[in-house]
Design a protein around this motif. Sequence first.
Motif, short mmCIF file in Angstrom:
data_model
loop_
_atom_site.label_atom_id
_atom_site.label_comp_id
_atom_site.label_asym_id
_atom_site.label_seq_id
_atom_site.Cartn_x
_atom_site.Cartn_y
_atom_site.Cartn_z
N LEU A 23 40.23 27.71 45.60
CA LEU A 23 39.58 28.81 45.53
C LEU A 23 40.16 30.05 45.71
N ILE A 24 40.94 30.07 46.56
CA ILE A 24 41.99 31.12 46.77
C ILE A 24 42.83 31.74 45.63
N LEU A 25 43.41 30.63 45.06
CA LEU A 25 44.23 30.86 43.79
C LEU A 25 43.37 31.36 42.89
N ILE A 26 42.15 30.66 42.49
CA ILE A 26 41.11 31.30 41.35
C ILE A 26 40.87 32.61 41.61
N LEU A 27 40.45 32.85 42.95
CA LEU A 27 40.00 34.23 43.26
C LEU A 27 41.35 35.33 43.01
N ILE A 28 42.45 35.00 43.28
CA ILE A 28 43.48 35.87 43.25
C ILE A 28 43.83 36.03 41.91
N ILE A 29 43.76 35.00 40.84
CA ILE A 29 44.07 35.42 39.53
C ILE A 29 42.78 35.89 38.76
N CYS A 31 40.80 38.29 39.97
CA CYS A 31 40.93 39.64 40.43
C CYS A 31 41.75 40.44 39.74
N LEU A 32 43.26 39.73 39.86
CA LEU A 32 44.27 40.38 39.23
C LEU A 32 43.89 40.77 37.49
N ILE A 33 43.38 39.75 37.11
CA ILE A 33 43.10 39.77 35.53
C ILE A 33 42.19 40.97 35.50
N LEU A 34 41.15 41.06 36.31
CA LEU A 34 39.82 41.85 36.24
C LEU A 34 40.36 43.34 36.50
N ALA A 35 41.50 43.46 37.38
CA ALA A 35 41.90 44.84 37.89
C ALA A 35 42.99 45.24 36.58
N GLY A 71 36.98 44.87 27.94
CA GLY A 71 38.00 44.15 27.86
C GLY A 71 37.76 43.05 28.94
N ILE A 72 37.15 43.39 30.02
CA ILE A 72 36.86 42.25 31.04
C ILE A 72 36.08 40.87 30.40
N LEU A 133 31.14 38.39 42.65
CA LEU A 133 30.66 39.54 43.31
C LEU A 133 31.97 40.26 43.62
N ALA A 134 33.03 39.34 44.14
CA ALA A 134 34.38 40.08 44.68
C ALA A 134 35.22 40.85 43.50
N GLY A 135 35.25 40.00 42.60
CA GLY A 135 35.85 40.58 41.30
C GLY A 135 35.11 41.84 40.84
N PHE A 136 33.83 41.96 40.72
CA PHE A 136 33.28 43.09 40.14
C PHE A 136 33.16 44.25 41.11
N ALA A 137 33.26 43.88 42.50
CA ALA A 137 33.50 44.83 43.45
C ALA A 137 34.60 45.59 43.26
N ILE A 138 35.91 44.88 43.04
CA ILE A 138 37.06 45.46 42.97
C ILE A 138 37.17 46.24 41.46
N VAL A 139 36.54 45.78 40.48
CA VAL A 139 36.34 46.79 39.37
C VAL A 139 35.66 48.17 39.68
#
Length: 337
Positions: A23-29, A31-35, A71-72, A133-139
């Motif tokens: 999960l940590i690896l997936i979350l990092i990837i 969030c990075l792609i979304l950023a 793009g997302i 939710l974490a990914g979209f919060a970063i966006v």
Amino acid sequence: MDLTRLAIISQKEFSDHITSKKLILILIIFCLILAVETANGVASYNEALEKYANGDSTEIYQPTAVRVFLGIVNAIGVDGLGIVIGLAFGFDLVSGEREDRSLKTILSQPLYRDELINGKAIGGIVALTLITLAGFAIVFAVMLILGIVPNINEIFGIGIIWFLTLLLIITSFSLSLMTSVIANTSSGSLILALVIIFITLLVIPVGGGALGTYILFGSPPEEPTSNLVSYAEYTSYQEMQADYNKVSETVQDFCNFFSIRSVYEEITIPITSPSSYIIEKVGLGEFFSNPDSAKSVGEPTFWTIIKDKWIKVIVFITWPVLFFGIAYLRFMRSDLR
């Protein structure tokens, strides 16, 4: 089914997902792609806004902040990021425990099978909800940092895109959960899931339309090659060709129902790019010959888009229910000895 035991199993599955390195690896990837896509989307939005203000844009309506997510949406749907995340979460949920022989031990406890399969599904869905939710919060944070503050309607549109994105990932997760129940090993589960994805995403949408049209309606009409063909004959050919193309598009649209990626794209793209949606609805030829025809349709709202795509929305909701239903029935009837 005891709700207390179901809650305990769901909490355990959620805890296992949250504390896993996967999960940590997936979350990092994710969030990075979304950023990265957000930064590109912000630049594209500012450029489109500037062109629209100067009158140099082909956009019918003023670009909104939701355009940042174009793009997302492409990365998650078209490029398959959401499908990969869902598959990674579910392909070994049951088959992995079957391989290490812990499944029979778990079911030897005062526990029903439906509580176990439902708990695994709920725990995985909650974890996926947290990731998205974490990914979209970063966006959203990146947008605010770069000076883009969405209004209420735009926030609502972003919420719809988040929900559709979550639904896409849950669909992929339900598929992998189904194959995890069917297959005896995790590797077999992953291979089976990839085969189903390959068939539904590529084989049926790409080849099904042309093959289905040929089987049902035969070959397209042949264009007259003689220079002496009359105007009436050539007009008749054009009409037959137009009818054939219309039928072919209908068959192709039906085949696209089998692709969760195509359905996701057809629902989300109009929200991120309403001008393109209206131009497609009016017709490209009609728009170029009469640009005012698109403006006469009226600016679409999120509700009118969803209303226009309601069949696709129903299909989109049906897929995860179907996959989980198969997984549930197979797990309840499977021999775990």
